[in-house]
Motif scaffolding. Structure first.
Motif, short mmCIF file in Angstrom:
data_model
loop_
_atom_site.label_atom_id
_atom_site.label_comp_id
_atom_site.label_asym_id
_atom_site.label_seq_id
_atom_site.Cartn_x
_atom_site.Cartn_y
_atom_site.Cartn_z
N GLN A 145 0.85 -1.18 0.00
CA GLN A 145 0.00 0.00 0.00
C GLN A 145 0.89 1.24 0.00
N ALA A 146 0.30 2.40 -0.23
CA ALA A 146 1.05 3.65 -0.26
C ALA A 146 1.85 3.83 1.03
N ASN A 147 3.10 4.28 0.87
CA ASN A 147 4.06 4.55 1.94
C ASN A 147 4.79 3.30 2.44
N ASP A 148 4.40 2.11 1.97
CA ASP A 148 5.19 0.92 2.28
C ASP A 148 6.54 1.02 1.59
N GLN A 149 7.50 0.22 2.06
CA GLN A 149 8.83 0.21 1.47
C GLN A 149 9.13 -1.14 0.84
N VAL A 150 9.97 -1.10 -0.19
CA VAL A 150 10.39 -2.32 -0.87
C VAL A 150 11.91 -2.30 -1.05
N ASN A 151 12.52 -3.47 -1.05
CA ASN A 151 13.95 -3.58 -1.36
C ASN A 151 14.15 -3.39 -2.87
N ILE A 152 15.13 -2.57 -3.21
CA ILE A 152 15.37 -2.24 -4.62
C ILE A 152 16.78 -2.67 -5.03
N GLU A 153 16.86 -3.30 -6.23
CA GLU A 153 18.15 -3.55 -6.87
C GLU A 153 18.01 -3.35 -8.37
N ARG A 154 18.86 -2.49 -8.93
CA ARG A 154 18.93 -2.34 -10.38
C ARG A 154 19.60 -3.57 -10.98
N ALA A 155 19.31 -3.85 -12.24
CA ALA A 155 19.90 -5.01 -12.91
C ALA A 155 21.42 -4.89 -12.95
N ALA A 156 22.10 -6.02 -12.81
CA ALA A 156 23.56 -6.03 -12.82
C ALA A 156 24.09 -5.70 -14.21
N LYS A 157 25.25 -5.05 -14.24
CA LYS A 157 25.93 -4.74 -15.50
C LYS A 157 27.18 -5.59 -15.63
N VAL A 158 27.62 -5.78 -16.86
CA VAL A 158 28.86 -6.52 -17.08
C VAL A 158 30.00 -5.82 -16.35
N GLY A 159 30.73 -6.57 -15.55
CA GLY A 159 31.85 -6.01 -14.80
C GLY A 159 31.50 -5.64 -13.38
N ASP A 160 30.19 -5.67 -13.03
CA ASP A 160 29.79 -5.38 -11.64
C ASP A 160 30.32 -6.46 -10.70
N GLU A 161 30.63 -6.06 -9.49
CA GLU A 161 31.02 -7.01 -8.47
C GLU A 161 29.79 -7.77 -7.98
N ILE A 162 29.88 -9.09 -7.95
CA ILE A 162 28.78 -9.91 -7.48
C ILE A 162 29.10 -10.36 -6.06
N GLY A 163 28.59 -9.63 -5.10
CA GLY A 163 28.89 -9.92 -3.71
C GLY A 163 27.95 -10.93 -3.09
N GLY A 164 26.82 -11.18 -3.76
CA GLY A 164 25.86 -12.14 -3.24
C GLY A 164 25.93 -13.42 -4.05
N HIS A 165 24.84 -13.76 -4.74
CA HIS A 165 24.85 -14.87 -5.68
C HIS A 165 23.94 -14.51 -6.84
N THR A 166 24.06 -15.21 -7.95
CA THR A 166 23.27 -14.89 -9.13
C THR A 166 21.79 -15.10 -8.84
N VAL A 167 21.01 -14.04 -9.09
CA VAL A 167 19.58 -14.04 -8.80
C VAL A 167 18.84 -13.64 -10.07
N SER A 168 17.77 -14.37 -10.39
CA SER A 168 17.03 -14.10 -11.63
C SER A 168 15.87 -13.14 -11.43
N GLY A 169 15.38 -13.03 -10.19
CA GLY A 169 14.21 -12.20 -9.95
C GLY A 169 12.91 -12.95 -10.17
N HIS A 170 12.99 -14.28 -10.30
CA HIS A 170 11.79 -15.11 -10.50
C HIS A 170 11.41 -15.76 -9.17
N ILE A 171 10.37 -15.26 -8.56
CA ILE A 171 9.95 -15.70 -7.23
C ILE A 171 9.20 -17.03 -7.32
N VAL A 172 9.56 -17.97 -6.45
CA VAL A 172 8.85 -19.26 -6.44
C VAL A 172 7.63 -19.21 -5.53
#
Length: 203
Positions: free
Chosen positions: A77-104
Motif C-alpha cells: 500500500q502507499a508509503n510501504d517500502q520495498v527492497n530495490i536492486e537495479r539489474a547487474a551490469k557486465v563487470g559489476d562485483e557480485i557480492g551475493g549470488h546470481t539471482v534471476s528475480g523469479h519468485i517461487v
C-alpha cells in the motif's frame, strides 16, 4: 540478472488496482533513478519488474495476476517500502549470488530473535521447497542474498547484521509478515538431477 545485494529501499507512492492487474509506482532511493530506460528490469522485493513509465525518481511497473499471486507485492500500500536492486551490469562485483528475480512463492516469518550484533529470523516454507533449503546454502529473501543458517523440517533461519537491517526492509519486518523467496538455481539443479538419477536407478 541481479546479485542479491539490495541497493536501497524504495517507497510506494501510488497503487492502482484493476481486475487481476495492478500498477505500482515506486519512488526510488537517491542515486538509483538515473539512466533508466523504459523496459528496463528492476527488482522490487526480489521480483524482477519491467519499467513502464518514469517521472524523475518515480518509476511505474505493471503487475500481472501471476506476480500478484506469487509475491508479496499484492499486499503493498502507499508509503510501504520495498527492497530495490537495479539489474547487474557486465563487470559489476557480485557480492551475493546470481539471482534471476523469479519468485517461487512466499515464506512467513514465524519468529524473530533480536541480538546485539545480529538478528535471527525464522521462516516457515512450503514443504515442496524444503529439499532446496540447505545449511550454509543460499536463498534470496525479498531480493536479499542470504546464507541459510539452521534448517528444521519446513522452516529455516538466517542471521542478519545491523548493516543489513538498516539498508533493507528486514529492519521493519515483524512476525507473520510474508516475504518473497527465490531458491538458488544451482542448488535446485543439483538436487533435481540427483533425484532423477536415483529414480532411474530404482533407488
Amino acid at each position: 540478472m541481479f546479485t542479491g545485494i539490495v541497493q536501497g529501499m524504495g517507497k510506494v507512492v501510488k497503487v492502482v488496482d484493476e481486475p487481476q492487474f495492478r500498477k505500482l509506482t515506486i519512488e526510488l532511493p537517491e542515486g538509483l533513478s538515473s539512466n533508466i530506460q523504459l523496459g528496463a528490469s528492476i527488482a522490487n522485493n526480489g521480483c524482477c519488474l519491467t519499467v513502464t513509465a518514469q517521472n524523475d525518481q518515480e518509476v511505474t511497473f505493471d503487475l500481472m495476476q501471476e506476480t500478484l499471486h506469487k509475491t508479496n507485492l499484492s499486499q503493498l500500500q502507499a508509503n510501504d517500502q520495498v527492497n530495490i536492486e537495479r539489474a547487474a551490469k557486465v563487470g559489476d562485483e557480485i557480492g551475493g549470488h546470481t539471482v534471476s528475480g523469479h519468485i517461487v512463492g512466499q515464506a512467513v516469518i514465524t519468529h524473530i530473535v533480536p541480538g546485539h550484533q545480529q538478528q535471527q529470523i525464522w521462516f516457515s516454507i512450503d514443504p515442496s521447497w524444503a529439499k532446496y533449503i540447505l545449511h550454509k546454502g543460499f536463498v534470496a529473501i525479498d531480493g536479499c542474498s542470504l546464507t541459510i543458517g539452521e534448517v528444521e523440517q519446513d522452516r529455516f533461519c538466517v542471521y542478519l547484521i545491523p548493516e543489513t537491517l538498516e539498508r533493507t526492509c528486514f529492519g521493519h519486518r515483524i512476525v507473520d509478515d510474508k516475504v518473497n523467496i527465490e531458491i538458488d538455481p544451482q542448488t535446485q539443479a543439483i538436487v533435481d538431477t540427483v533425484e532423477r538419477v536415483l529414480e532411474q536407478r530404482g533407488q
